[in-house]
Write a protein that holds these residues in place. Sequence first.
Motif, PDB file in Angstrom:
ATOM      1  N   VAL A  91      -9.401 -61.386  82.958  1.00  0.00           N
ATOM      2  CA  VAL A  91      -8.338 -61.320  83.966  1.00  0.00           C
ATOM      3  C   VAL A  91      -8.818 -60.466  85.135  1.00  0.00           C
ATOM      4  N   PRO A  92      -8.554 -60.876  86.376  1.00  0.00           N
ATOM      5  CA  PRO A  92      -8.940 -60.046  87.535  1.00  0.00           C
ATOM      6  C   PRO A  92      -8.294 -58.664  87.452  1.00  0.00           C
ATOM      7  N   PRO A  93      -8.976 -57.630  87.916  1.00  0.00           N
ATOM      8  CA  PRO A  93      -8.458 -56.257  87.785  1.00  0.00           C
ATOM      9  C   PRO A  93      -7.049 -56.072  88.343  1.00  0.00           C
ATOM     10  N   ARG A  94      -6.728 -56.698  89.477  1.00  0.00           N
ATOM     11  CA  ARG A  94      -5.412 -56.486  90.070  1.00  0.00           C
ATOM     12  C   ARG A  94      -4.293 -57.135  89.270  1.00  0.00           C
ATOM     13  N   GLN A  95      -4.606 -58.058  88.408  1.00  0.00           N
ATOM     14  CA  GLN A  95      -3.587 -58.773  87.645  1.00  0.00           C
ATOM     15  C   GLN A  95      -3.517 -58.324  86.189  1.00  0.00           C
ATOM     16  N   ARG A  96      -4.336 -57.353  85.807  1.00  0.00           N
ATOM     17  CA  ARG A  96      -4.416 -56.983  84.395  1.00  0.00           C
ATOM     18  C   ARG A  96      -3.140 -56.327  83.885  1.00  0.00           C
ATOM     19  N   LEU A  97      -2.480 -55.497  84.701  1.00  0.00           N
ATOM     20  CA  LEU A  97      -1.262 -54.844  84.242  1.00  0.00           C
ATOM     21  C   LEU A  97      -0.172 -55.863  83.955  1.00  0.00           C
ATOM     22  N   ASP A  98       0.009 -56.853  84.817  1.00  0.00           N
ATOM     23  CA  ASP A  98       1.011 -57.901  84.565  1.00  0.00           C
ATOM     24  C   ASP A  98       0.626 -58.740  83.355  1.00  0.00           C
ATOM     25  N   ALA A  99      -0.676 -59.030  83.218  1.00  0.00           N
ATOM     26  CA  ALA A  99      -1.113 -59.797  82.046  1.00  0.00           C
ATOM     27  C   ALA A  99      -0.882 -59.005  80.761  1.00  0.00           C
ATOM     28  N   LEU A 100      -1.081 -57.691  80.804  1.00  0.00           N
ATOM     29  CA  LEU A 100      -0.839 -56.855  79.634  1.00  0.00           C
ATOM     30  C   LEU A 100       0.631 -56.898  79.233  1.00  0.00           C
ATOM     31  N   LYS A 101       1.539 -56.859  80.194  1.00  0.00           N
ATOM     32  CA  LYS A 101       2.965 -56.930  79.881  1.00  0.00           C
ATOM     33  C   LYS A 101       3.300 -58.250  79.187  1.00  0.00           C
ATOM     34  N   LEU A 102       2.726 -59.346  79.659  1.00  0.00           N
ATOM     35  CA  LEU A 102       2.991 -60.653  79.029  1.00  0.00           C
ATOM     36  C   LEU A 102       2.445 -60.689  77.603  1.00  0.00           C
ATOM     37  N   GLU A 103       1.256 -60.142  77.383  1.00  0.00           N
ATOM     38  CA  GLU A 103       0.685 -60.121  76.038  1.00  0.00           C
ATOM     39  C   GLU A 103       1.552 -59.309  75.074  1.00  0.00           C
ATOM     40  N   LEU A 104       2.023 -58.156  75.541  1.00  0.00           N
ATOM     41  CA  LEU A 104       2.861 -57.323  74.683  1.00  0.00           C
ATOM     42  C   LEU A 104       4.198 -57.987  74.375  1.00  0.00           C
ATOM     43  N   GLU A 105       4.769 -58.667  75.367  1.00  0.00           N
ATOM     44  CA  GLU A 105       6.039 -59.361  75.113  1.00  0.00           C
ATOM     45  C   GLU A 105       5.882 -60.430  74.035  1.00  0.00           C
ATOM     46  N   GLN A 106       4.702 -61.049  73.950  1.00  0.00           N
ATOM     47  CA  GLN A 106       4.467 -62.059  72.921  1.00  0.00           C
ATOM     48  C   GLN A 106       4.200 -61.438  71.550  1.00  0.00           C
ATOM     49  N   LYS A 107       3.532 -60.268  71.528  1.00  0.00           N
ATOM     50  CA  LYS A 107       3.148 -59.661  70.264  1.00  0.00           C
ATOM     51  C   LYS A 107       4.186 -58.677  69.733  1.00  0.00           C
ATOM     52  N   SER A 108       5.021 -58.137  70.622  1.00  0.00           N
ATOM     53  CA  SER A 108       5.927 -57.062  70.225  1.00  0.00           C
ATOM     54  C   SER A 108       7.111 -57.587  69.424  1.00  0.00           C
ATOM     55  N   PRO A 109       7.594 -56.817  68.462  1.00  0.00           N
ATOM     56  CA  PRO A 109       8.806 -57.196  67.722  1.00  0.00           C
ATOM     57  C   PRO A 109      10.085 -56.803  68.463  1.00  0.00           C
ATOM     58  N   PHE A 110       9.968 -56.222  69.683  1.00  0.00           N
ATOM     59  CA  PHE A 110      11.141 -55.760  70.426  1.00  0.00           C
ATOM     60  C   PHE A 110      11.482 -56.764  71.516  1.00  0.00           C
ATOM     61  N   ASP A 111      12.797 -56.882  71.771  1.00  0.00           N
ATOM     62  CA  ASP A 111      13.235 -57.747  72.868  1.00  0.00           C
ATOM     63  C   ASP A 111      12.894 -57.124  74.228  1.00  0.00           C
ATOM     64  N   GLU A 112      13.102 -55.833  74.337  1.00  0.00           N
ATOM     65  CA  GLU A 112      12.773 -55.102  75.567  1.00  0.00           C
ATOM     66  C   GLU A 112      11.914 -53.906  75.200  1.00  0.00           C
ATOM     67  N   LEU A 113      10.825 -53.761  75.874  1.00  0.00           N
ATOM     68  CA  LEU A 113       9.896 -52.699  75.503  1.00  0.00           C
ATOM     69  C   LEU A 113       9.406 -51.953  76.732  1.00  0.00           C
ATOM     70  N   GLU A 114       8.902 -50.778  76.462  1.00  0.00           N
ATOM     71  CA  GLU A 114       8.213 -49.965  77.450  1.00  0.00           C
ATOM     72  C   GLU A 114       6.918 -49.490  76.809  1.00  0.00           C
ATOM     73  N   GLY A 115       6.002 -48.970  77.631  1.00  0.00           N
ATOM     74  CA  GLY A 115       4.726 -48.559  77.066  1.00  0.00           C
ATOM     75  C   GLY A 115       3.918 -47.679  78.000  1.00  0.00           C
ATOM     76  N   TRP A 116       2.837 -47.185  77.417  1.00  0.00           N
ATOM     77  CA  TRP A 116       1.885 -46.334  78.148  1.00  0.00           C
ATOM     78  C   TRP A 116       0.491 -46.818  77.822  1.00  0.00           C
ATOM     79  N   VAL A 117      -0.321 -47.075  78.850  1.00  0.00           N
ATOM     80  CA  VAL A 117      -1.620 -47.694  78.648  1.00  0.00           C
ATOM     81  C   VAL A 117      -2.719 -46.782  79.162  1.00  0.00           C
TER      82      VAL A 117
END
Length: 361
Positions: A52-78
């Motif tokens: 993923v291009p560097p400028r788009q990695r944070l948004d891509a990370l959010k999408l990956e976590l939404e697919q893997k996370s057991p929570f409907d709404e989540l927050e995080g620290w990377v």
Amino acid sequence: MTGPIIRRFSRSSYRWTDRGCEPLGVLPGIPGGACVLPRESLLFARIDLASVPPRQRLDALKLELEQKSPFDELEGWVVWQEALACVWYWPRQIEAAAQASLKDAAGRRQFLAEPALWPRLGPGSYRWVSDGERGLYLLQYCHPEKGLYEKRFARPVSSDEAVAWLRRHGATGAAAESPRSEGVPAFSAPMGQSLQPQPSSLEHRVFPVSAALLAFFAVAYGVAIIRADYQAQNTVRQASQLEQQIDGVVDLRQRAGALRTELLALQAYDSVPQVQVAARIADMLDVKGGRLVRWAYRDGRLELSWEPEGELPDATRLITVLEESGVFSEVQAQTRGDSLVELSLQVEQNLNVANEVSGDE
């Protein structure tokens, strides 16, 4: 000296627990204050985003976590290790509960994961945390090439389990032979970033001050413009008054010149008529015949030259006769050659009176 000043104007941070928020004081590197979420309440994931291009990695990370996370709404620290995202995430309900317990504290604080405040592990280093009071049993290992690995256990970890886990993730040397456990590390400056970045302290503190300063300078600039305009109008009025005064002086000078011209004309009327002067001189010198060669009269001074008929008169006699008359003074007489007589004399203003007296007689 700057450290105490910064701490004095910094905000306290808190730790979220089952009992609520506990104050931690001022944390290093977080002058705006934060709410630290304990590791027991967090999940950990490693996500490789090299494609993923560097400028788009944070948004891509959010999408990956939404697919893997057991929570409907989540927050995080990377924490980024080049293209590898090491992220601790949690349900958003924890933040809501923590914020509700902080209702008496001024302002909203940033939420961050506790491991982000632990000292950074160098390549090939490990961390074995064993805290029975908190029920935190954790292993971390930073692979020189593959980045950070982490696993939290629900029970105490034996030495053999720790060695097996470290070897499985590529640890060598003392870390893979005789690892040692420790308590929860002391907090240091935070590393990483939030999945939902909060507005910076500059926006909350510096920007309002900058806006106030900008408004002040705008008002000051406006006042300066108004004052400069007033001064310019005042200067124009003063210049107009000076111009009127100058016009008055010029008019007075023009009137003075006209009066002087008129006075000179009047003085011309008061001066001795040159015909009378010539007649008086001719009568006194008994001039009969001859030719007038030069006549110059200015400001009462007369210079004349004539060629008499016959012999030239004596210059001394001419001077004596003219000065004895009382109407001529400063008489000078001379002869040039054998035919020309030159006279220079001052004509008095009483010539008219003398003429009137002579006429009465």
